[in-house]
Design a protein around this motif. Structure first.
Motif, PDB file in Angstrom:
ATOM      1  N   THR A 111      51.198 -19.934  25.131  1.00 14.01           N
ATOM      2  CA  THR A 111      51.275 -19.142  23.784  1.00 14.01           C
ATOM      3  C   THR A 111      50.464 -19.954  23.068  1.00 14.01           C
ATOM      4  O   THR A 111      50.642 -21.012  22.667  1.00 14.01           O
ATOM      5  N   VAL A 112      49.456 -19.088  22.532  1.00 16.85           N
ATOM      6  CA  VAL A 112      48.702 -19.601  21.308  1.00 16.85           C
ATOM      7  C   VAL A 112      49.393 -19.066  19.912  1.00 16.85           C
ATOM      8  O   VAL A 112      49.262 -17.845  19.840  1.00 16.85           O
ATOM      9  N   ILE A 113      49.444 -19.925  19.121  1.00 19.44           N
ATOM     10  CA  ILE A 113      49.920 -19.746  17.788  1.00 19.44           C
ATOM     11  C   ILE A 113      49.014 -19.822  16.682  1.00 19.44           C
ATOM     12  O   ILE A 113      48.320 -20.990  16.490  1.00 19.44           O
ATOM     13  N   LYS A 114      48.677 -18.793  16.001  1.00 14.95           N
ATOM     14  CA  LYS A 114      47.651 -18.763  14.984  1.00 14.95           C
ATOM     15  C   LYS A 114      48.200 -18.639  13.507  1.00 14.95           C
ATOM     16  O   LYS A 114      49.308 -17.886  13.384  1.00 14.95           O
ATOM     17  N   SER A 115      47.867 -19.718  12.758  1.00 15.80           N
ATOM     18  CA  SER A 115      48.374 -19.564  11.271  1.00 15.80           C
ATOM     19  C   SER A 115      47.593 -18.536  10.595  1.00 15.80           C
ATOM     20  O   SER A 115      46.504 -18.405  10.734  1.00 15.80           O
TER      21      SER A 115
END
Length: 120
Positions: A111-115
């Motif tokens: 899972t890629v979490i972008k701020s």
């Protein structure tokens, strides 16, 4: 098992397949080659040492006893920078990006979490 002629090797060479009858590897096939003088060879490196430069074994498939052009090793090709004019691409080992070798270890999706608050 009977020996058969091996047309991929010089005249007089024989090839033999023996099926293992017992043990953990029963059913596995062992391949042997015999020189015209009767000397037995258990592996391609052993065969190559005996034949030396007399026979080019770079395309010889030890398991099948046939010539397989797909076995032509890349190391036999010219080393250094090459330019393929048909493709217009420079083939240089220093230009190849590194290959990430750990990807196959992880079987779960990532899972890629972008701020969104502007931080990196």
């Amino acid at each position: 098992m009977a020996t058969t002629d091996c047309p991929a090797l010089p005249k007089g060479w024989k090839r033999e397949e023996i099926i293992r009858k017992n043990g953990l590897s029963s059913g596995k096939i062992d391949v042997f080659y015999y020189s015209p003088s009767g000397k037995r060879f258990r592996s391609k490196p052993q065969l190559a040492r005996f034949l030396g430069d007399a026979v080019d074994l770079s395309t010889f498939d030890y398991r099948t006893g046939k010539i397989n052009s797909l076995l032509l090793r890349k190391s036999k090709r010219q080393r250094g920078t090459q330019f393929d004019y048909n493709r217009g691409i420079r083939n240089d080992a220093s230009l190849v990006p590194p290959i990430r070798q750990t990807a196959s270890i992880f079987k779960q999706p990532v899972t890629v979490i972008k701020s969104t608050d502007g931080e990196n």
